[in-house]
Design a protein around this motif. Structure first.
Motif, PDB file in Angstrom:
ATOM      1  N   UNK A 104       0.784  -1.233   0.000  1.00  0.00           N
ATOM      2  CA  UNK A 104       0.000   0.000   0.000  1.00  0.00           C
ATOM      3  C   UNK A 104       0.816   1.283   0.000  1.00  0.00           C
ATOM      4  N   UNK A 105       2.152   1.200   0.206  1.00  0.00           N
ATOM      5  CA  UNK A 105       2.914   2.457   0.176  1.00  0.00           C
ATOM      6  C   UNK A 105       2.764   3.094  -1.194  1.00  0.00           C
ATOM      7  N   UNK A 106       2.820   4.421  -1.200  1.00  0.00           N
ATOM      8  CA  UNK A 106       2.646   5.160  -2.454  1.00  0.00           C
ATOM      9  C   UNK A 106       3.961   5.847  -2.814  1.00  0.00           C
ATOM     10  N   UNK A 107       4.394   5.607  -4.055  1.00  0.00           N
ATOM     11  CA  UNK A 107       5.708   6.091  -4.460  1.00  0.00           C
ATOM     12  C   UNK A 107       5.568   7.325  -5.337  1.00  0.00           C
ATOM     13  N   UNK A 108       6.228   8.388  -4.903  1.00  0.00           N
ATOM     14  CA  UNK A 108       6.224   9.627  -5.670  1.00  0.00           C
ATOM     15  C   UNK A 108       7.580   9.748  -6.354  1.00  0.00           C
ATOM     16  N   UNK A 109       7.576   9.450  -7.644  1.00  0.00           N
ATOM     17  CA  UNK A 109       8.825   9.412  -8.407  1.00  0.00           C
ATOM     18  C   UNK A 109       8.853  10.591  -9.368  1.00  0.00           C
ATOM     19  N   UNK A 110       9.781  11.508  -9.137  1.00  0.00           N
ATOM     20  CA  UNK A 110       9.939  12.648 -10.038  1.00  0.00           C
ATOM     21  C   UNK A 110      11.388  13.113  -9.955  1.00  0.00           C
ATOM     22  N   UNK A 111      11.779  13.991 -10.870  1.00  0.00           N
ATOM     23  CA  UNK A 111      13.136  14.519 -10.770  1.00  0.00           C
ATOM     24  C   UNK A 111      13.745  14.896 -12.096  1.00  0.00           C
ATOM     25  N   UNK A 112      15.055  15.044 -12.067  1.00  0.00           N
ATOM     26  CA  UNK A 112      15.803  15.568 -13.197  1.00  0.00           C
ATOM     27  C   UNK A 112      16.299  14.393 -14.042  1.00  0.00           C
ATOM     28  N   UNK A 113      15.401  13.862 -14.883  1.00  0.00           N
ATOM     29  CA  UNK A 113      15.740  12.624 -15.588  1.00  0.00           C
ATOM     30  C   UNK A 113      16.964  12.799 -16.483  1.00  0.00           C
ATOM     31  N   UNK A 114      17.121  13.985 -17.036  1.00  0.00           N
ATOM     32  CA  UNK A 114      18.269  14.243 -17.901  1.00  0.00           C
ATOM     33  C   UNK A 114      19.605  14.019 -17.206  1.00  0.00           C
ATOM     34  N   UNK A 115      19.620  14.117 -15.891  1.00  0.00           N
ATOM     35  CA  UNK A 115      20.848  13.874 -15.109  1.00  0.00           C
ATOM     36  C   UNK A 115      20.802  12.529 -14.386  1.00  0.00           C
ATOM     37  N   UNK A 116      19.780  11.722 -14.633  1.00  0.00           N
ATOM     38  CA  UNK A 116      19.644  10.460 -13.902  1.00  0.00           C
ATOM     39  C   UNK A 116      19.317  10.664 -12.440  1.00  0.00           C
ATOM     40  N   UNK A 117      18.773  11.823 -12.104  1.00  0.00           N
ATOM     41  CA  UNK A 117      18.540  12.207 -10.704  1.00  0.00           C
ATOM     42  C   UNK A 117      17.043  12.153 -10.377  1.00  0.00           C
ATOM     43  N   UNK A 118      16.675  11.219  -9.496  1.00  0.00           N
ATOM     44  CA  UNK A 118      15.268  11.073  -9.106  1.00  0.00           C
ATOM     45  C   UNK A 118      15.067  11.502  -7.648  1.00  0.00           C
ATOM     46  N   UNK A 119      13.978  12.198  -7.433  1.00  0.00           N
ATOM     47  CA  UNK A 119      13.522  12.372  -6.051  1.00  0.00           C
ATOM     48  C   UNK A 119      12.451  11.296  -5.845  1.00  0.00           C
ATOM     49  N   UNK A 120      12.892  10.256  -5.196  1.00  0.00           N
ATOM     50  CA  UNK A 120      12.108   9.024  -5.131  1.00  0.00           C
ATOM     51  C   UNK A 120      11.568   8.913  -3.701  1.00  0.00           C
ATOM     52  N   UNK A 121      10.334   9.390  -3.530  1.00  0.00           N
ATOM     53  CA  UNK A 121       9.810   9.551  -2.179  1.00  0.00           C
ATOM     54  C   UNK A 121       8.715   8.524  -1.879  1.00  0.00           C
ATOM     55  N   UNK A 122       8.713   8.036  -0.668  1.00  0.00           N
ATOM     56  CA  UNK A 122       7.767   6.981  -0.294  1.00  0.00           C
ATOM     57  C   UNK A 122       6.793   7.508   0.762  1.00  0.00           C
ATOM     58  N   UNK A 123       5.522   7.501   0.383  1.00  0.00           N
ATOM     59  CA  UNK A 123       4.461   7.953   1.286  1.00  0.00           C
ATOM     60  C   UNK A 123       3.776   6.749   1.928  1.00  0.00           C
ATOM     61  N   UNK A 124       3.253   6.965   3.135  1.00  0.00           N
ATOM     62  CA  UNK A 124       2.515   5.910   3.841  1.00  0.00           C
ATOM     63  C   UNK A 124       1.294   5.482   3.019  1.00  0.00           C
TER      64      UNK A 124
END
Lengths: 474, 474
Positions: B374-394
Motif C-alpha cells: 500500500x505504500x505510495x511512491x512519488x517518483x519525479x526529478x531531473x531525468x536528464x541527469x539520472x537524478x530522481x527524487x524518489x519519495x515513499x508515502x505511507x
C-alpha cells in the motif's frame, strides 16, 4: 630476490625492460623532443589493474618510486624518470581495453592506456562524439590526458579532460584499488577525489581506467577562416560568435601573422586559404550544428558578413568541402612543426582572462623587444579559452641555440611576470611536471602550495608517486 | 575575555547573536523544515573576508568548532550546529557583494552570501544568463550552492554548481586566506583545490567568494509538457531530445502520475496542462534556443510529433506564452509543497546511470510493496541527469507520522540498497551533512573513505570545520 625479478613475477618477464646503456637512454627514458634524458631502474608494463596494484605494493615496500607513463607526449617532463637510475617507469600501454559503452547513458568506460585516436574511432563507430582533441592524439593516452587534464581545440564548447570525466579507477600510493567508475552526472557523496586525481600528473596515484562522457555527433561541421585587423577585433569576433553560434561554437583558434608565415615558408605543400596574408591576425572558427549543413552555413555566413560590416573581419572564407576543412585545420595544427623547422624558441603555454589579452600582448611585446631587440613573437592558440601558445624566437640571422642558451630564462621571466600581472596562468594545459616546478614558488601563494603539499603527504606519505613533479619532493 | 566578547571585537557586537533559550532554538539553529534542532554557543556574521579569517583564527586558537551557514536551506543538516552548545555558527549573509562582472570573459565575481535569486537579477540586468537554478533560489546563497555542489533543473545542459565555478576565495581551517578568484578556463598549475572545496560542505574551509561562468541569454525559451506511456518511453524521448535539440536541451524533468495528482489535489489553484492525467509519466522539456522563437518552435514541435508517431509520447502541449511556461514549471516545482500537504514521507535524492532507471524503478517498487503493502511512491526529478527524487508515502488512510516512525529506516535501506545494486548514488545533489553520514560506511569503499579522512586531517587537523559532517569526526 632482486626487484627486477620480483617485478617480472608480477607482470611477466617480457614486460620488464631495463633502460638504455652507454649509447644513451631508451625512448621511454626521455621526452619525445629528446631534450630531457633520464635513467630508470626498469620499465614495467602491467597487463591489468591488479598487476598495477601489485607493482605499486612491491615498490612501496621497497621504497622505490614510480613514474607513471602513458604515451609520453608531455611537454613538461612529467612522464620520464629522473637521472638517478633508481625509479621504475610504469607504462600503462597494455591497459588499453574499451570496457563498455553505455548508449543510453552516453558514456564509455576505457582503460588508461587506450590511445586517444583509438578512442575516437571506437566512439565514432558507435555513432557518438568524444570531443577531446589535441595534436598528439595519435600517441597520447586517455590516462595521460586525465593525469594532465589535457585541453586542446574543443575546450571552448566541451571543457578540458576534467569536464568530460565522470568516474575513475585509481591505484593508490599504497597499492589499493579505488574503483569509482561511476557513470553518474550527479553524485554528492563526499569529497571530489576524482578531480583531485585528474591533473595530479601521477603524483597521488595511478589512473587505470575512466568513465568518460560522450556527446551526439553534429549533423554538420563548418569551418571558416577570417583575417582580422587586430587582436582586439578577434575578441569582438569571439563575443559575436558566442552570441550567434552559442553552443555550436566548438573551435575558435587564433593565429598571428608570424606563425602563419612560418607555415607558408616551411610547409609550402599545405594549401593556404585564399586570403590576404598581410593581416596581423587570423582566426579559425568551427561551428558544429545539430541540425543541418544549410542551417550551419546560414549561421556562419551571417556571423561573418555582420563581422565584416562592423570592421571586425577584413576578409573571410568558409570551407566548401571536407577537404577544405582539413586544409584549414592543417594550417593551424602545423604551426608547431613549422616553428620547429624555423629553429629553437622559448615556448610558453599561458592563459589569461580573455578581456586582458590585447593589453597583455601589447605590454609583453614591448618588454620583450626592449630587452631583446629583434625577437620574433609567435602568438597563436585557443583564444576561446584565453589560452595562448606565446612563443619567442631569436632575432632573424642570430643562432637560435646560442640566443636561447643565454636568454631563455630571462625571456620566460618576462613573459610569466607579465602573465602574473594580468592574473593569468603560466601553465594553461601542459601541466607542471619537473620542467615548470621551479616557477611554482614564484607565482603560487604559499597558502596554496602548503595545501598541495599537505594533500601530497596525506595520500602519498612516502612520496613514491612521481616524486619531483607538481609539488616537488622525492 | 570571554569568546563572545572577542568575537564581538572582530565583527562588531551587533553581529554576534546567542541562540534560543528555553522556548526553543533560534531559526539558524535548526533546519528550515524544523525537524532537526541544534544549540550553538553563538552565531557570528562577519562583514568581510578578513573578519572571517580573524574569527577562524580565534576559534582555532580556542579549539572551538565552526559551522558555516549560507541560506540554511539544506536538506541534510549540514549548516546547523549540533546540540552541544559549544559550536559557533558563522553566517555568511553579510558578504553579499557582487565584486565585478567581466563581460568579455563572461564571468562574475561574487561573495558567498549573495542570494542566488539576487545573483540571477544582477546577471540578467547585465544581459547574461547564470544557469544554476533550484527551488530554494530565493533564500539559498551562492556560497552554500558551492559548498554543497548544488544541482537543480539546468544540469542537463550546464552541469552542477561545480561546472560553473572558475575560481574561489577560501578561508582555510587555520584562518589563512586563499585567494584564487581566477577567471581562467584553462589552468593546470597544481592540484585541483577548487573542486575539493566545492562540495566539501564547509568541512575543509569556508568559501567567501567565487568567480562564476556566465552564458549568453537564449533568444527564445520554449517549454513543452508530454504525457508518456512508460518510464522506458521517457528514456527514449530523452535520447531523441538530446539528438534533436543538442545543447538547446536545458531541462528534462520527469514526473510520475502520483506526484502530479498530489499537485492537482492539494494545489487546485494551479493551472494544469490540458492533457490526460491518466498516463503513468509526464515530462517537462525546456528548449533554450540561441536563434529565435520560431526556430525553437519548429525544433520542439518536430521532436514531439516524431515522438508521438513512434509511440514514445501519448500527447503533448507546447506553452504558447510566457505565462503558460510559468504554469508548467510551477506544476513541476510545486510537487514538494503538494507532497508536504499530503503528509510526511521518506524522501530520497538519488541518481542512477540513466539506462538502468526503468529496471531500478520496477525492482524497487516491487520490493517496497512487498515489504510495505500500500505504500505510495512519488517518483519525479531531473531525468536528464539520472537524478530522481524518489519519495515513499505511507499507505492511504494510515497515519504517516506513525508509519514513518516505525518504518522509515527500513524503507531507506530498501531504496538505497537498490540504488547501490544499480551503481547509483544515495545523494545526488543534497550532500551528506549529518543526516546521511551513517550511510557512508555502507555504500562507499573503505579505500575512498580513508582517502577522504586523510584529506580532512591534512587540511583541518584539529577537526574544527563543521565537524560531524561528510567525513564525521568532531
Amino acid at each position: 630476490m632482486k626487484l627486477i625479478d620480483r617485478l617480472s613475477e608480477i607482470v611477466g618477464v617480457a614486460h620488464v625492460v631495463t633502460g638504455g646503456g652507454p649509447e644513451g637512454p631508451a625512448p621511454w627514458e626521455q621526452d619525445w623532443r629528446g631534450r630531457s634524458k633520464g635513467r630508470a631502474l626498469a620499465m614495467v608494463r602491467p597487463g591489468s589493474t591488479a598487476e598495477v596494484a601489485d607493482v605499486v605494493k612491491l615498490c612501496a615496500a621497497e621504497k622505490v618510486s614510480i613514474v607513471p607513463q602513458g604515451g609520453n607526449t608531455g611537454l613538461v617532463d612529467g612522464s620520464i624518470p629522473d637521472t638517478s637510475g633508481t625509479q621504475v617507469v610504469m607504462n600503462l600501454g597494455r591497459l588499453k581495453a574499451v570496457r563498455s559503452i553505455d548508449r543510453k547513458n552516453m558514456t564509455i568506460t576505457v582503460e588508461a592506456g587506450c590511445i586517444l585516436q583509438s578512442l575516437h574511432e571506437v566512439v565514432e563507430d558507435a555513432g557518438f562524439l568524444f570531443p577531446l582533441s589535441l595534436a598528439a592524439k595519435g600517441s597520447c593516452t586517455i590516462g595521460g590526458n586525465l593525469a594532465t587534464n589535457a585541453g586542446g581545440t574543443q575546450v571552448v564548447r566541451y571543457g578540458n579532460a576534467r569536464s568530460l570525466c565522470l568516474g575513475l579507477e585509481v591505484v593508490t600510493a599504497s597499492g589499493e584499488i579505488w574503483s569509482a567508475l561511476s557513470g553518474l552526472r550527479k553524485d554528492n557523496t563526499g569529497y571530489d577525489l576524482r578531480d583531485l586525481f585528474i591533473g595530479s600528473e601521477g603524483t597521488l596515484g595511478i589512473i587505470t581506467a575512466a568513465t568518460m562522457q560522450l556527446y551526439p555527433r553534429a549533423a554538420s561541421q563548418l569551418t571558416a577562416w577570417a583575417a582580422l585587423p587586430s587582436i582586439h577585433a578577434a575578441l569582438e569576433l569571439l563575443e559575436r560568435a558566442r552570441r550567434v553560434l552559442s553552443a555550436s561554437l566548438t573551435g575558435f583558434e587564433l593565429m598571428g601573422r608570424f606563425p602563419v608565415s612560418m607555415v607558408r615558408q616551411h610547409l609550402s605543400d599545405l594549401r593556404m586559404p585564399a586570403l590576404s596574408t598581410d593581416d596581423p591576425y587570423f582566426v579559425l572558427i568551427e561551428c558544429s550544428d545539430a541540425e543541418s549543413e544549410s542551417h550551419a552555413r546560414s549561421l556562419v555566413e551571417g556571423l561573418l558578413s555582420d563581422a565584416i560590416e562592423s570592421g571586425e573581419v577584413s576578409d573571410a572564407v568558409v570551407a566548401e568541402s571536407l577537404s577544405q576543412v582539413r586544409d584549414l585545420w592543417e594550417v593551424r595544427e602545423s604551426i608547431p612543426l613549422a616553428a620547429y623547422k624555423e629553429g629553437l624558441m622559448a615556448a610558453h603555454d599561458i592563459s589569461l582572462p580573455i578581456a586582458s589579452i590585447p593589453q597583455f600582448v601589447d605590454v609583453t611585446e614591448s618588454r620583450l623587444l626592449e630587452a631583446f631587440p629583434g625577437v620574433r613573437i609567435s602568438n597563436f592558440g585557443h583564444l576561446g579559452d584565453g589560452n595562448l601558445h606565446y612563443n619567442v624566437h631569436a632575432p632573424s640571422g642570430e643562432s637560435a641555440a646560442e640566443f636561447l642558451r643565454r636568454y631563455e630564462e630571462q625571456i620566460r621571466q618576462i613573459v610569466y611576470d607579465s602573465v602574473h600581472q594580468f592574473a593569468g596562468s603560466f601553465s594553461a594545459e601542459h601541466g607542471i611536471g619537473r620542467l615548470k616546478l621551479h616557477w611554482m614558488d614564484s607565482y603560487k601563494s604559499s597558502v596554496e602550495l602548503n595545501m598541495m603539499r599537505s594533500i601530497k603527504k596525506a595520500l602519498d606519505p612516502s612520496s613514491l608517486m612521481n616524486p619531483g613533479c607538481v609539488v616537488g619532493g622525492g
